[in-house]
Design an enzyme around this catalytic site. Structure first.
Site, PDB file in Angstrom:
ATOM      1  N   GLU A   1       8.539   0.896  -3.130  1.00 40.50           N
ATOM      2  CA  GLU A   1       7.872   1.492  -4.288  1.00 40.50           C
ATOM      3  C   GLU A   1       7.957   3.021  -4.288  1.00 40.50           C
ATOM      4  OE1 GLU A   1       3.778   0.371  -4.715  1.00 40.50           O
ATOM      5  OE2 GLU A   1       3.478   1.709  -6.424  1.00 40.50           O
TER       6      GLU A   1
ATOM      7  N   GLU B   1      -8.278  -1.382  -8.361  1.00 37.99           N
ATOM      8  CA  GLU B   1      -7.382  -1.212  -9.511  1.00 37.99           C
ATOM      9  C   GLU B   1      -7.730  -2.213 -10.613  1.00 37.99           C
ATOM     10  OE1 GLU B   1      -3.460  -1.183  -7.596  1.00 37.99           O
ATOM     11  OE2 GLU B   1      -3.761   0.945  -7.156  1.00 37.99           O
TER      12      GLU B   1
ATOM     13  N   ASP C   1      -1.614   4.920   0.018  1.00 37.52           N
ATOM     14  CA  ASP C   1      -0.850   3.836  -0.592  1.00 37.52           C
ATOM     15  C   ASP C   1       0.638   3.952  -0.244  1.00 37.52           C
ATOM     16  OD1 ASP C   1      -0.132   1.735  -2.151  1.00 37.52           O
ATOM     17  OD2 ASP C   1      -0.406   2.735  -4.077  1.00 37.52           O
TER      18      ASP C   1
HETATM   19  C1  GCV Z   1      -0.072  -4.715  -7.060  1.00 39.09           C
HETATM   20  C2  GCV Z   1      -0.126   0.245  -5.427  1.00 39.09           C
HETATM   21  C3  GCV Z   1       0.849  -0.232  -6.453  1.00 39.09           C
HETATM   22  C4  GCV Z   1       0.260  -1.339  -7.274  1.00 39.09           C
HETATM   23  C5  GCV Z   1      -0.186  -2.447  -6.329  1.00 39.09           C
HETATM   24  C6  GCV Z   1      -1.180  -1.879  -5.342  1.00 39.09           C
HETATM   25  C7  GCV Z   1      -1.669  -2.889  -4.321  1.00 39.09           C
HETATM   26  O1  GCV Z   1      -1.195   0.898  -6.032  1.00 39.09           O
HETATM   27  O2  GCV Z   1       1.238   0.840  -7.260  1.00 39.09           O
HETATM   28  O3  GCV Z   1       1.237  -1.805  -8.158  1.00 39.09           O
HETATM   29  O4  GCV Z   1      -0.747  -3.484  -7.056  1.00 39.09           O
HETATM   30  O5  GCV Z   1      -0.593  -0.839  -4.649  1.00 39.09           O
HETATM   31  O6  GCV Z   1      -1.397  -2.695  -3.144  1.00 39.09           O
HETATM   32  O7  GCV Z   1      -2.327  -3.846  -4.676  1.00 39.09           O
END
Ligand code: GCV
Length: 669
Positions: free
Chosen positions: A389, A282, A361
Site C-alpha cells: 500500500e 475507520e 499504518d
Molecule cells: C482495510 C489502512 C488502509 C485501509 C485499511 C486499514 C486497515 O488505513 O488504508 O484501507 O482498511 O489500513 O488496516 O484496516
C-alpha cells in the site's frame, strides 16, 4: 541458455538439469503408509512436482514403504518401528540414507511442510546422501487476511481482481485456488481470512446461509494443504443480519445471536479457525458505540467460538479518524497502547489481539508499536502488510523482508529475550498475520519480483531468525535458475527498501503520500484532514514532539526505549522526525543539517533507482523477453515516481526555507 521464467509457478520453477543424484532412484516412488487427506495430498504433491519440474517419473505408492516415504513421526514408529527425533507441532524431519528418504511430520501438516522444504532444497541442489534436517515453525499462527470485497475488487490490491469473488458472489477458478493453497502451504501459512474487512463492500454475507455452502467448499479446497479458514466479520452483524436493535456486547440477546451464528457456521465448516474483527476503526462499528470496551467486545465473540475451538483475531488498529487537525492534544500514534494496554488480562483465552507493526499504518519508516512486549496476560500477534500500500503498490520494487527483519529485531526492553523475534520464538507472542499481495494477475503479484515478499513473509513466520538476505538469495535462486541472474536479482531486492526509504517521506515523518490512493507524493495531502497524521512543517521546523513535553507518546515504551527515543541525540536518525520536532538547521550525526540531509537522501534515492534500472537492463540477454520487459516497465514507472518524490519534497522544503542545496543541484522553484 535462457530459461523462461514461468511467472505463474512462482518458486516452483522447472529444474530439469539440476542433478538429482544421489537420490534419483529413491525419488521414483513416493510411499505412504498412513491415510489422511493432508498426507495423501503431501504424497501427491511430491510426485506431481517431481514429475513436472524435474521430469522424473515419480509414482505414488500408497500403502507401501518404498523409496521416498512420507508419514508422521508417531505413525512411522507404530508401523515400522522407526525412531525419529520428535519435533514441535507442524515440524518435520527429513532423513536421506542409501535405502530410503524419509519425510516425517510431527503431525500431518508437518509432513506436508517437510515435502515442500525437501522439494525446495532439492531444487537448490542442497539434498545430499547424508541430509538430515529437523525443522519446526517458531509459532503456531501464521496467517494471511484478504481484504477482497465480494464485488471482486481487492482493497489495497495491486495485482488484479479477487481470487475468490466476482460480482457479489463467491466465484473462483478452482485450479487457481489449489495453486494458491500450494504456494501458501509451501511457505508454511496455515490460516487464511476471507470476507472484506471494511465498509459496505465487506463480505458479511459470507456468514449467512445462502453463502455458507460456498465458504464450506472453499474450506474443503484449502484443507488438504493444512490451511484453515478464518472469516472477517463485522461487529454490527447482530443488527445488520440478525434483526436485533443492537450489537451491544453485554446484551444477552446479542451474545445469544453470536452463539447461534457460530453454531450455524460450524455446521458448515467444522474446522473454521475463527473470526477476524476490525472494530471502532475507520468508521467500522464496535463496542465503543455502546460505551463498552474492546475486551467486552471481543469476549462476546470469543464465547460463541470457544465451544468449537475457534479464536477471535481482534485488530488493535483502532484510532480516531475524525480528528480536528487544529487540536494538537490528540496523537493518533498513542491510540493502540492507550486503548489496549489497560485491558491486559481481561480478554478471553481464545482472543488474539493483532497489533500493527507500527503505531500508525505500515509506513516506510515508522517505529515499532510500543504495545509489543507490554501485554503480559493477553495473547497477541504481529500484523504486517505484504500488499504494498505505502511501499510502491507493486509498481516500485520494495523488498519488505528487509524492513521486517528490523521490526523483528526491535528490542522492546521488557525483560530478557525481548526482541519481537524472541517474543515469537519463546511463545510470548502468539503468531503473525498479514495482508497478502496477490490477485488474479497471471504472475499473482503484479510485479513479478514482488513474489519475493509473499515468499519472505511465510519464511519469516516460520523462522523469524532468517535474514532478509538469506531469504532474498533463496527466493532468487528458486525463481531464476541462472546463478548470475539470481545474484543480480538478490542485489536488487536488497537495495530496494533503502532506496525507497530515501525518496519517500524523510526520517520517519510519515504521511506525505497522495491521500486515499497512497501512491506518489502529496506533501500536505494529509495536513488539514481528519486522519491524524500530520508533519506540521512550517518555515523553521518539521515533525511532532512526542516526548513528554509534547504528546507523551514516547513514554508508552519501556523506560530504556523511552529514554533512547526521547532524546534527539540518541534517537535513531531514521526515525527522528517521528519523535521530535526539529529545526531545519538541526545538525545530524554526519555533520550536515536536517534540511541538507533531506535534500541528499532525495537526490540519492532517485539515483539509486536509476542504478537499479541499469542493473536490470544488464540482464536483458539472460532473461526471457516477457520477464525482462514486464519488470523493466515497472522500473521505468518507479523511476518516474522517485523523480516526483525527489522534486516535490526538495522543492517544498526549498520554498519553505529558502535555503539552497549545498551541492547546488537542481531544485525546482
Ligand atoms: C482495510 C489502512 C488502509 C485501509 C485499511 C486499514 C486497515 O488505513 O488504508 O484501507 O482498511 O489500513 O488496516 O484496516
Amino acid at each position: 541458455m535462457i530459461r523462461k521464467i514461468m511467472e505463474y509457478d512462482c518458486w516452483f520453477q522447472c529444474r530439469v538439469g539440476v542433478p538429482l543424484a544421489p537420490c534419483a532412484q529413491l525419488l521414483s516412488s513416493v510411499g505412504l503408509l498412513e491415510q489422511s487427506s493432508i498426507l495423501e495430498n503431501a504424497a501427491a504433491e511430491l510426485s506431481a512436482l517431481l514429475t513436472k519440474n524435474f521430469a522424473v517419473l515419480s509414482l505414488r505408492a500408497e500403502g507401501k514403504d518404498t523409496g521416498t516415504l512420507i508419514g508422521t513421526i508417531p505413525g512411522l514408529k507404530a508401523r515400522l518401528g522407526l525412531e525419529l527425533p520428535p519435533t514441535k507441532p507442524d515440524g518435520f524431519v527429513i532423513k536421506v540414507s542409501d535405502t530410503r528418504i524419509i519425510i516425517a511430520g510431527q503431525d500431518e501438516a508437518g509432513a506436508l511442510y517437510g515435502v515442500y522444504r525437501f522439494f525446495a532444497l532439492l531444487s537448490l541442489g542442497k539434498i545430499s546422501a547424508k541430509t538430515e534436517i529437523i525443522d519446526a515453525p517458531a509459532t503456531p499462527f501464521r496467517s494471511l487476511t484478504h481484504w477482497d470485497n465480494i464485488s471482486g475488487d481487492v482493497v489495497r490490491g495491486y495485482a488484479g481482481k479477487s481470487l475468490f469473488y466476482k460480482n457479489g458472489r463467491v466465484d473462483y477458478d478452482k485450479q487457481r485456488l489449489i495453486d494458491y493453497a500450494r504456494l501458501l502451504a509451501s511457505i508454511g501459512i496455515n490460516r487464511l481470512a476471507i470476507g472484506g474487512i471494511s465498509g459496505s463492500g465487506a463480505g458479511q454475507a459470507l456468514i449467512t446461509e445462502p453463502m455458507l455452502p460456498d465458504v464450506a467448499r472453499l474450506a474443503d479446497l484449502f484443507r488438504p494443504f493444512g490451511v484453515k479458514l478464518l472469516l472477517n466479520v463485522k461487529f454490527s452483524a447482530p443488527y445488520a443480519l440478525g434483526k436485533l436493535p443492537t450489537a451491544d456486547p453485554l446484551n444477552p440477546a446479542v451474545a445469544a445471536w453470536w452463539k447461534e451464528r457460530a453454531d450455524l457456521i460450524y455446521r458448515y465448516i467444522p474446522d473454521l479457525a475463527g473470526f477476524v474483527v476490525k472494530a471502532d476503526s475507520e468508521m467500522e462499528p464496535g463496542p465503543f458505540d455502546y460505551g463498552r470496551n474492546h475486551a467486552e467486545g471481543a469476549n462476546v465473540l470469543a464465547a460463541a467460538l470457544a465451544p468449537h475451538g475457534g479464536e477471535v483475531v481482534w485488530r488493535c488498529f483502532v484510532y480516531n479518524c475524525a480528528q480536528d487537525w487544529r487540536d494538537q492534544s490528540i496523537d493518533r500514534a498513542r491510540s493502540a497502547y492507550d486503548i489496549f494496554k489497560s485491558l491486559d488480562g481481561t480478554f478471553a483465552d481464545n482472543v488474539l489481539l493483532q497489533i500493527k507493526s507500527g503505531p500508525y499504518d505500515f509506513q516506510v519508516l515508522e517505529p515499532v508499536s510500543p504495545l509489543f512486549g507490554a501485554l503480559n496476560k493477553t495473547r497477541y500477534t504481529l500484523e504486517l502488510q505484504v500488499t504494498q500500500e505505502y511501499t510502491g503498490q507493486q509498481i516500485d520494487l520494495c523488498y519488505l523482508p528487509y524492513n521486517w527483519e528490523q521490526i523483528l529485531g526491535f528490542d522492546t526492553r521488557y525483560g530478557p529475550r525481548s526482541t519481537l523475534r524472541e517474543l515469537l520464538i519463546d511463545g510470548k507472542m502468539s503468531g503473525v498475520g498479514a495482508i497478502p499481495n496477490v490477485g488474479l494477475d497471471h504472475n499473482w503479484t503484479g510485479h513479478t519480483l514482488a513474489q519475493a515478499n509473499l515468499y519472505g513473509y511465510g519464511r519469516l513466520c516460520w523462522d523469524p531468525s532468517l535474514s532478509a538476505e538469506l531469504i532474498a538469495r533463496e527466493w532468487s535462486a528458486l525463481t531464476f535458475a541462472d546463478a548470475s541472474v539470481a545474484d543480480t536479482v538478490s542485489e536488487l531486492l536488497l537495495r530496494s527498501y533503502p532506496a525507497y526509504e530515501k525518496y519517500n517521506a524523510p526520517f520517519g515523518v510519515c504521511f506525505m503520500v497522495t491521500p486515499a490512493e497512497h501512491y506518489g507524493p502529496n506533501i500536505e495531502g494529509y495536513e488539514f484532514s481528519p486522519w491524524g497524521t500530520y508533519h506540521r512543517a512550517d518555515r523553521f521546523a518539521i515533525g511532532i514532539d512526542r516526548t513528554d513535553s509534547g504528546t507523551g507518546y514516547v513514554s508508552q515504551y519501556a523506560p530504556e526505549n523511552a529514554t533512547l527515543f526521547g532524546d534527539p541525540a540518541t534517537c535513531p536518525e531514521q526515525l527522528i522526525l517521528f519523535f521530535h520536532r526539529l529545526r531545519y538547521n538541526y545538525v545530524m550525526h554526519n555533520g550536515k543539517t536536517l534540511l541538507q540531509n533531506i535534500y541528499n537522501t532525495h537526490f540519492d534515492g532517485y539515483d539509486e533507482v536509476q542504478q537499479m534500472l541499469e542493473l536490470w537492463k544488464r540482464l536483458k540477454d539472460q532473461l526471457d523477453e516477457h520477464t525482462y520487459s514486464s519488470v523493466l516497465a515497472r522500473f521505468e514507472r518507479q523511476l518516474a515516481n522517485a523523480r516526483e518524490w525527489r522534486d516535490q519534497i526538495n522543492t517544498y522544503f526549498w520554498r519553505k526555507t529558502g535555503i539552497a542545496d549545498d551541492k547546488g543541484r537542481k531544485i525546482y522553484e
